[in-house]
Motif scaffolding. Sequence first.
Motif, PDB file in Angstrom:
ATOM      1  N   GLY A 125       0.804  -1.216  -0.054  1.00 42.19           N
ATOM      2  CA  GLY A 125       0.061   0.161  -0.022  1.00 42.19           C
ATOM      3  C   GLY A 125       0.957   1.403   0.035  1.00 42.19           C
ATOM      4  N   GLY A 126       0.257   2.501  -0.190  1.00 40.91           N
ATOM      5  CA  GLY A 126       1.114   3.605  -0.425  1.00 40.91           C
ATOM      6  C   GLY A 126       1.997   3.729  -1.498  1.00 40.91           C
ATOM      7  N   ALA A 127       2.939   4.578  -1.373  1.00 37.63           N
ATOM      8  CA  ALA A 127       3.792   4.993  -2.623  1.00 37.63           C
ATOM      9  C   ALA A 127       5.205   5.198  -1.929  1.00 37.63           C
ATOM     10  CB  ALA A 127       3.339   5.843  -3.423  1.00 37.63           C
ATOM     11  N   THR A 128       6.313   5.221  -3.088  1.00 36.91           N
ATOM     12  CA  THR A 128       7.488   5.703  -2.672  1.00 36.91           C
ATOM     13  C   THR A 128       7.481   6.872  -3.892  1.00 36.91           C
ATOM     14  OG1 THR A 128       8.713   4.139  -4.167  1.00 36.91           O
ATOM     15  CG2 THR A 128       8.572   3.597  -2.018  1.00 36.91           C
ATOM     16  N   GLY A 173      14.861  13.777  -7.732  1.00 38.19           N
ATOM     17  CA  GLY A 173      16.378  14.331  -7.609  1.00 38.19           C
ATOM     18  C   GLY A 173      16.985  13.289  -6.820  1.00 38.19           C
ATOM     19  N   ASP A 174      17.458  13.786  -5.775  1.00 33.78           N
ATOM     20  CA  ASP A 174      18.140  13.062  -4.730  1.00 33.78           C
ATOM     21  C   ASP A 174      17.505  12.585  -3.311  1.00 33.78           C
ATOM     22  OD1 ASP A 174      18.516  15.431  -3.710  1.00 33.78           O
ATOM     23  OD2 ASP A 174      20.592  15.214  -3.243  1.00 33.78           O
ATOM     24  N   LYS A 175      16.241  13.137  -3.423  1.00 31.65           N
ATOM     25  CA  LYS A 175      15.397  12.992  -2.474  1.00 31.65           C
ATOM     26  C   LYS A 175      14.543  11.905  -2.584  1.00 31.65           C
ATOM     27  CE  LYS A 175      15.406  17.811  -1.174  1.00 31.65           C
ATOM     28  NZ  LYS A 175      14.742  18.994  -1.074  1.00 31.65           N
ATOM     29  N   PHE A 176      14.387  10.895  -1.570  1.00 33.80           N
ATOM     30  CA  PHE A 176      13.440   9.642  -1.452  1.00 33.80           C
ATOM     31  C   PHE A 176      12.556   9.746  -0.306  1.00 33.80           C
ATOM     32  CE2 PHE A 176      12.652   5.360  -0.683  1.00 33.80           C
ATOM     33  CZ  PHE A 176      12.216   4.906  -1.963  1.00 33.80           C
ATOM     34  N   THR A 177      11.400   9.806  -0.494  1.00 31.08           N
ATOM     35  CA  THR A 177      10.210   9.211   0.452  1.00 31.08           C
ATOM     36  C   THR A 177       9.526   8.052   0.298  1.00 31.08           C
ATOM     37  OG1 THR A 177       9.922  11.802   0.147  1.00 31.08           O
ATOM     38  CG2 THR A 177       8.257  10.540   1.404  1.00 31.08           C
ATOM     39  N   ASP A 178       9.670   7.442   1.481  1.00 36.97           N
ATOM     40  CA  ASP A 178       8.985   6.180   1.361  1.00 36.97           C
ATOM     41  C   ASP A 178       7.783   6.012   2.135  1.00 36.97           C
ATOM     42  OD1 ASP A 178       8.230   3.342   1.430  1.00 36.97           O
ATOM     43  OD2 ASP A 178      10.319   2.658   1.990  1.00 36.97           O
ATOM     44  N   GLY A 179       6.637   6.282   1.641  1.00 38.37           N
ATOM     45  CA  GLY A 179       5.222   6.102   2.261  1.00 38.37           C
ATOM     46  C   GLY A 179       4.651   4.912   2.038  1.00 38.37           C
ATOM     47  N   SER A 180       5.320   3.902   1.612  1.00 38.97           N
ATOM     48  CA  SER A 180       4.831   2.550   1.352  1.00 38.97           C
ATOM     49  C   SER A 180       4.539   1.770   2.780  1.00 38.97           C
ATOM     50  CB  SER A 180       5.543   1.746   0.635  1.00 38.97           C
ATOM     51  OG  SER A 180       6.650   1.494   1.132  1.00 38.97           O
ATOM     52  N   VAL A 181       3.546   0.752   2.795  1.00 40.51           N
ATOM     53  CA  VAL A 181       3.267   0.096   3.888  1.00 40.51           C
ATOM     54  C   VAL A 181       4.432  -0.752   4.180  1.00 40.51           C
ATOM     55  CG1 VAL A 181       1.974  -1.936   4.757  1.00 40.51           C
ATOM     56  CG2 VAL A 181       0.857  -0.047   3.530  1.00 40.51           C
ATOM     57  N   GLY A 240       7.651  -0.131   3.589  1.00 34.65           N
ATOM     58  CA  GLY A 240       8.470   0.736   4.271  1.00 34.65           C
ATOM     59  C   GLY A 240       8.296   1.085   5.623  1.00 34.65           C
ATOM     60  N   LYS A 241       6.846   1.198   5.986  1.00 35.52           N
ATOM     61  CA  LYS A 241       6.665   1.477   7.334  1.00 35.52           C
ATOM     62  C   LYS A 241       6.734   0.087   8.481  1.00 35.52           C
ATOM     63  CE  LYS A 241       4.516   5.281   6.805  1.00 35.52           C
ATOM     64  NZ  LYS A 241       5.563   6.723   6.846  1.00 35.52           N
ATOM     65  N   LEU A 242       6.686  -0.992   7.726  1.00 37.30           N
ATOM     66  CA  LEU A 242       6.586  -2.379   8.533  1.00 37.30           C
ATOM     67  C   LEU A 242       8.098  -2.346   8.552  1.00 37.30           C
ATOM     68  CD1 LEU A 242       4.157  -4.756   6.661  1.00 37.30           C
ATOM     69  CD2 LEU A 242       4.205  -3.716   9.043  1.00 37.30           C
ATOM     70  N   LYS A 243       9.094  -2.113   7.815  1.00 37.97           N
ATOM     71  CA  LYS A 243      10.639  -2.231   7.889  1.00 37.97           C
ATOM     72  C   LYS A 243      10.976  -1.190   9.171  1.00 37.97           C
ATOM     73  CE  LYS A 243      12.242  -3.694   3.307  1.00 37.97           C
ATOM     74  NZ  LYS A 243      12.855  -3.270   2.199  1.00 37.97           N
ATOM     75  N   GLN A 260      12.886  -0.697  14.706  1.00 45.05           N
ATOM     76  CA  GLN A 260      12.624   0.004  16.080  1.00 45.05           C
ATOM     77  C   GLN A 260      12.503  -1.065  17.066  1.00 45.05           C
ATOM     78  OE1 GLN A 260       9.044   2.692  15.450  1.00 45.05           O
ATOM     79  NE2 GLN A 260      10.447   4.207  14.530  1.00 45.05           N
ATOM     80  N   LEU A 261      11.574  -2.261  16.803  1.00 45.27           N
ATOM     81  CA  LEU A 261      11.360  -3.161  17.670  1.00 45.27           C
ATOM     82  C   LEU A 261      12.727  -4.104  18.120  1.00 45.27           C
ATOM     83  CD1 LEU A 261       7.751  -4.260  16.397  1.00 45.27           C
ATOM     84  CD2 LEU A 261       8.367  -3.139  18.666  1.00 45.27           C
ATOM     85  N   THR A 262      13.537  -4.144  16.940  1.00 46.33           N
ATOM     86  CA  THR A 262      14.796  -4.855  17.209  1.00 46.33           C
ATOM     87  C   THR A 262      15.775  -4.096  17.775  1.00 46.33           C
ATOM     88  OG1 THR A 262      15.429  -4.692  14.840  1.00 46.33           O
ATOM     89  CG2 THR A 262      14.137  -6.726  15.579  1.00 46.33           C
ATOM     90  N   ALA A 263      15.661  -2.888  17.940  1.00 49.56           N
ATOM     91  CA  ALA A 263      16.841  -1.938  18.317  1.00 49.56           C
ATOM     92  C   ALA A 263      17.075  -1.786  19.712  1.00 49.56           C
ATOM     93  CB  ALA A 263      16.488  -0.787  17.801  1.00 49.56           C
TER      94      ALA A 263
END
Length: 181
Positions: free
Chosen positions: A153-156, A160-168, A170-173, A178-181
């Motif tokens: 779901g969502g999108a990336t 240019g050199d800017k990357f936005t990850d708004g995908s499901v 990406g959110k799961l990763k 965060q949980l494994t840190a």
Amino acid sequence: MAELSTLARPYAKAAFDYAKEQNAIASWETFLSVASDIVGNEDFASLLHNPAIGAAQKADILIDAYGKLTAEQSPAQANFTKQLAEHDRLALLPEIYAHYGKLKSKELKQIDAYVTSAYPLTETQSKQLQERLAISTGSIVILHESVDPSLLGGATIKVGDKFTDGSVRGKLKQLKAQLTA
């Protein structure tokens, strides 16, 4: 690759400056696109590396092939081709075309935005995204869309050199990290 880019850059700039001066940016872009396709052809590439064929003859063959594919070619474009051949630079045409495109985009204040979504965007979504990106960048946005179902779901979005990850995905990763840190 960097060497080819370095060699191609001044030719692209010269072509772009001339095209801009002559109000012929689009026709030069077409010329460089078609010429780079011709040079990329396997048969023509082998001809380029044949030492028995002189530079003038290589230029004439390219000019003739271009003339058969399109109805127009200016004397300046033919001269440009001959100059490239004289300096054994015809193989640079794809790189010259790439640099020319960048110069054109910069001049016209255009940027490319690459959007990958889990599902195809509707026309309304595409238009809204394009408008929002245009506002945030202050440029005309050329939207390149692709679909990757693995995003869930969502999108990336890459501009240019800017990357936005708004995908499901990406959110799961992020959550996993965060949980494994």
